[in-house]
Structures are given as structure tokens and as C-alpha cells.
Enzyme design. Structure first.
Site, short mmCIF file in Angstrom:
data_model
loop_
_atom_site.label_atom_id
_atom_site.label_comp_id
_atom_site.label_asym_id
_atom_site.label_seq_id
_atom_site.Cartn_x
_atom_site.Cartn_y
_atom_site.Cartn_z
N HIS A 31 28.31 45.90 41.21
CA HIS A 31 29.71 45.48 41.42
C HIS A 31 29.78 44.49 42.58
O HIS A 31 29.55 44.84 43.73
CB HIS A 31 30.60 46.69 41.73
CG HIS A 31 32.05 46.35 41.75
ND1 HIS A 31 32.90 46.67 40.70
CD2 HIS A 31 32.83 45.72 42.66
CE1 HIS A 31 34.13 46.25 40.98
NE2 HIS A 31 34.10 45.66 42.17
N GLN B 35 42.37 39.25 37.97
CA GLN B 35 42.57 39.92 39.25
C GLN B 35 44.03 40.15 39.60
O GLN B 35 44.37 41.09 40.31
CB GLN B 35 41.91 39.10 40.38
CG GLN B 35 42.02 39.75 41.75
CD GLN B 35 40.87 39.41 42.66
OE1 GLN B 35 39.93 38.73 42.28
NE2 GLN B 35 40.93 39.89 43.87
N GLU C 261 41.92 51.67 42.29
CA GLU C 261 41.48 51.34 43.66
C GLU C 261 42.72 51.41 44.56
O GLU C 261 43.30 50.40 44.94
CB GLU C 261 40.83 49.97 43.73
CG GLU C 261 40.18 49.70 45.08
CD GLU C 261 39.60 48.32 45.22
OE1 GLU C 261 38.94 48.07 46.25
OE2 GLU C 261 39.79 47.49 44.32
N HIS D 118 38.20 47.46 37.32
CA HIS D 118 38.66 47.96 38.60
C HIS D 118 39.75 49.00 38.25
O HIS D 118 40.76 48.65 37.64
CB HIS D 118 39.30 46.85 39.43
CG HIS D 118 38.34 45.89 40.03
ND1 HIS D 118 37.49 45.11 39.27
CD2 HIS D 118 38.12 45.56 41.33
CE1 HIS D 118 36.77 44.35 40.10
NE2 HIS D 118 37.13 44.61 41.34
N ASP E 74 30.21 45.14 46.32
CA ASP E 74 31.55 44.57 46.17
C ASP E 74 31.70 43.21 46.84
O ASP E 74 31.99 42.23 46.18
CB ASP E 74 32.62 45.55 46.67
CG ASP E 74 33.99 45.26 46.07
OD1 ASP E 74 34.19 44.16 45.53
OD2 ASP E 74 34.87 46.12 46.14
N HIS F 235 31.64 40.31 43.85
CA HIS F 235 32.58 39.21 43.62
C HIS F 235 31.96 37.93 44.17
O HIS F 235 32.18 37.56 45.32
CB HIS F 235 33.93 39.51 44.30
CG HIS F 235 34.68 40.63 43.66
ND1 HIS F 235 35.64 40.42 42.69
CD2 HIS F 235 34.60 41.97 43.84
CE1 HIS F 235 36.12 41.59 42.30
NE2 HIS F 235 35.50 42.55 42.98
#
Length: 435
Positions: A57, A152, A213, A210, A309, A59
């Protein structure tokens, strides 16, 4: 003549010392004291040789963008999202590629040879998608890079996000992503989960959402995800990432939910570095750690991986592509300090992470690709404790990166000495046996 021979290595399962023979990119033999010549010999005596690390995971479209256009002063998830919204209109393909390629260099040096990255598809043009598809091609000789089409700002909250997601998949993105808890209503969140599962099923693609969260104990989209995964027979192709709201669920609901997750066959990814810093920001005391229920899911048979992340971006100002740091923080944050649990933490950033990504089992065995990392540690627990130096990083028998052993030269009271951190752990002896 072998291409590469590693001498007297320790393996993660406790076997060793064992020699590892490599020819034409594959492991051709693993046994004590192999008698053969080799173009290159690595002395791995008392060193752990393990599968390469995998980050399930990340970005990459945002990585190394810290301070652009400003810093996250509150340290919250929502300010990070707002900052990313300010940065997106300024992005160029060249800038995203430059940062991503620099990060990939760092990853290789850290023995990190497989990465799943989410790429924002909320708004057009799809700058990040185009950039990371090119990065994926460039790094393919040494990193398995997977891309997740990630709306997102919400599949329904962001105008045109679903069309952008479909376009990203048509461009070659591997995986369906989403963020149901960021939709405007609970109903829209559940609707987005069902729609994304439908897209994944129709296209026969993996999906990685996701999910929850949040510190909100009423954020329960993972229940819908598990139910849809079971209904559509998606099984292990589905991953729920973060799941931090589970930390705040009441125990009765969690006792119902976790068996549903296990029954569905879906997998889970926790991200200890980011979630213990982003979550609990609205708490006074006691402050929640904000990490999902890792031991409970593992006990129920769910594959749980630990991911990184972020590295130096709007959400997290630290990070170094070091999956041993991720495992180290996971041990503290859960907490899980039994020897079995600490060994599991090592597996969660190697074998477990590869499984969550749908990659072949990277266990080192005869006939497998010669992908491995030589660590300045004797065993997985010591590797985590020391965040061990990656002495050699090997992909298909080729040494991609090397780092000298970490040592300190001491001069104390006229007693010069050289200190190797790995020499100061428990050693095998009749006094202090170590399994």
C-alpha cells in the site's frame, strides 16, 4: 560454473547455515556446503537471507512532494487531502515521474522490489496515471509495480470520477480502487462499494479499497465490502486497506464482522506509520492508536499485510522505503511482542504482502527466481529490531544494490574495538537458547 553462490546463509524459517546456488536467474540448489565454482560468491555467514520486501500500500504519485505547495500543519488526514487538492492542478507528468523514479531507486536500495501504489483518478487530466504507467515500464526489470485506480475524492462525490476510473483501467491500470468513507453519505459509500465490486467482477480485476480510514465507529463499509466479495465470488482478489475504524468498533460488532471478513476470503492491509499519526487527532485522552485489529484478523485466518502508505508527502513527512521500519512500528502500535508475533511481522512485509498483491509465493526454494535480500541480522526478529542493513539486494540472480555492514569503531579506555550491532543480541547457547 554458477552465476552466484551465497555461503552459510540463515533462512527466515530458522534453517541454516545453508548455501544458495544461482544460475540463469533461478535458485538451482539449496543445501549445506555446495561444491561448485561461481562467478560471484557472497559470504552470508550468520546473515539472514530472505525474500525481498513488498509494500502492498503506497501513494507514488504524491511521494517526495513534502512542502508543495505548503506543509500540513494540523497533521490530519483531511488537511492532507486538502493539500493534495491544491497540488494536483500544478502536477506535470515529468515532475511525477522524476519523484517516482527517485523513490524507486531508494526502494531498491532498501530491498523493496514489489510495490502497489494507488494513483488518484478523481480529476482529469489523468497526469498521475500517465506518469506512473511510464514509470512502471521503466522499473519493470527490478520492481514489480502495481497501479490502483483510486478516486481519492470519492467515486460519487467527485464529478466525473467514475468515468475517469474506467478510463484509467482502459489505459492499463491494474486494480480497482475506492474510498467509500469519503463519500458524502453512508448510503453513497455503500453504493460506491457495490459499484466498484461490480466493475472489478465485470473486468476480472483485483480491487483494493481504502476502507473506513476513520475514527468513526459507525464507518462500517468493510461489512459491505466483505458481503459483496462473498456474493460475487471475488475472494482473495479483494483487499480492504486501513480499516482503522475497526479500532473503535465495539467488541460485539467486531466479533460478528471479523468472521464475515474471513469467510469472504478478502485480505487486509494495515499501515502503522501513517495511521498512528493521522488517527486519534480529535481525541483528548485517552488517545486511540488508530490501527485496525491485526491480531484478531490474523487469528481468524485473514491474511493481513503491513504497508507503508506514504513517504514525505502531504500526509506523512517521514518515511524511507524501509519495510523493516513498518514492521518495527507495527509491533509497537498493535502491540505484538511475542516471538511468534514478531516473526509474523517480518512475514507481513515479505510473504504476506506478496500474497495481498496477488504475486507468486516468494519463499526461497530450489527452482524459484533468485530474488532475495542479504540482511545484517541472524533472524527475522533481529532484522526488525535493528532495522538491519541490506548488505545485498538480488533480483533474478543479479546484485542490484550493496551496502557495507554497519559497524562502529570504539576507542574506550585504551580498548579499541569494532562493534557490529548484530553481535549484541541473544546468541545460541546452553545459557540463553534462541529458537
Amino acid at each position: 560454473m554458477l552465476d552466484l553462490l551465497l555461503r552459510a546463509a540463515n533462512l527466515p524459517d530458522g534453517l541454516g547455515p545453508i548455501d544458495i546456488a544461482v544460475k540463469d536467474g533461478c535458485i538451482v540448489d539449496m543445501s549445506p556446503k555446495i561444491v561448485a565454482g561461481a562467478a560471484r560468491v557472497i559470504d552470508a555467514t550468520d546473515r539472514l537471507v530472505a525474500p525481498p520486501f513488498a509494500d502492498s500500500h503506497f501513494h507514488m504519485d504524491a511521494t517526495l512532494s513534502l512542502g508543495q505547495p505548503r506543509f500540513n500543519l494540523s497533521g490530519t488526514l483531511l488537511e492532507g487531502i486538502a493539500l493534495w487538492g491544491e497540488l494536483k492542478p500544478l502536477l506535470t507528468e515529468e515532475a511525477v515521474m522524476e519523484r517516482a523514479l527517485r523513490y524507486c531507486d531508494l526502494a531498491v536500495a532498501q530491498g523493496l522490489l514489489a510495490i502497489r501504489t494507488h494513483v488518484d483518478v478523481s480529476t482529469a487530466p489523468l497526469v498521475g496515471v500517465a506518469a506512473l504507467l511510464e514509470v512502471k515500464k521503466r522499473v519493470s526489470p527490478y520492481i514489480d509495480l502495481q497501479l490502483v485506480a483510486f478516486p481519492q475524492d470519492g467515486l460519487y462525490r467527485a464529478p466525473g470520477a467514475e468515468d475517469n476510473l474506467i478510463r484509467a483501467l482502459d489505459m492499463g491500470v491494474d486494480i480497482v480502487g475506492g474510498i467509500p468513507h469519503f463519500e458524502r453519505t453512508t448510503e453513497d459509500g455503500a453504493r460506491s462499494v457495490k459499484r466498484l465490486c461490480q466493475i472489478a467482477a465485470e473486468r476480472d480485476l483485483p480491487m483494493d479499497l481504502h476502507c473506513d480510514e476513520s475514527d468513526d465507529p459507525m464507518s462500517r463499509h468493510v461489512e459491505t465490502l466483505a458481503a459483496e466479495t462473498r456474493r460475487l465470488g471475488l475472494g482473495g482478489r479483494v483487499v480492504g486497506s486501513h480499516l482503522t475504524a475497526m479500532h473503535s468498533y465495539d467488541n460485539y460488532y467486531a466479533s460478528k464482522l471479523i468472521p464475515l471478513i474471513a469467510e469472504s476470503g478478502m485480505q487486509a492491509i494495515a499501515n502503522p506509520l501513517i495511521n498512528i499519526t493521522l488517527q486519534g487527532r480529535s481525541d483528548t485522552y485517552p488517545k486511540r492508536r488508530g490501527l485496525t485489529r491485526v491480531p484478531e484478523m490474523v487469528a481468524a485466518g485473514v491474511n493481513v499485510a503491513l504497508g507503508q502508505d506514504c513517504t514525505m508527502d502531504p500526509w506523512y513527512s517521514l518515511g524511507s522505503a524501509d519495510m523493516l521500519e513498518v514492521a518495527h512500528m507495527g509491533i509497537h502500535a498493535v502491540p505484538m511482542t511475542s516471538r511468534d508475533a514478531m516473526s509474523w511481522a517480518f512475514d507481513s512485509v515479505t510473504l504476506g504482502a506478496a500474497a495481498a498483491m496477488g504475486l507468486p509465493d516468494p519463499t526461497l526454494r530450489k527452482g524459484s527466481p533468485a530474488n532475495m535480500v542479504v540482511l545484517q541480522a541472524r533472524d527475522p526478529i533481529e532484522a526488525i529490531r535493528l532495522r538491519a542493513t541490506r548488505l545485498a539486494v538480488i533480483r533474478e540472480g543479479r546484485v542490484l544494490a550493496e551496502t557495507p555492514p554497519r559497524k562502529a569503531v570504539l576507542s574506550l579506555d585504551g580498548r579499541p574495538d569494532t562493534l557490529d550491532p548484530a553481535d549484541y543480541g541473544p546468541k545460541k547457547s546452553s545459557i540463553y537458547p534462541v529458537n
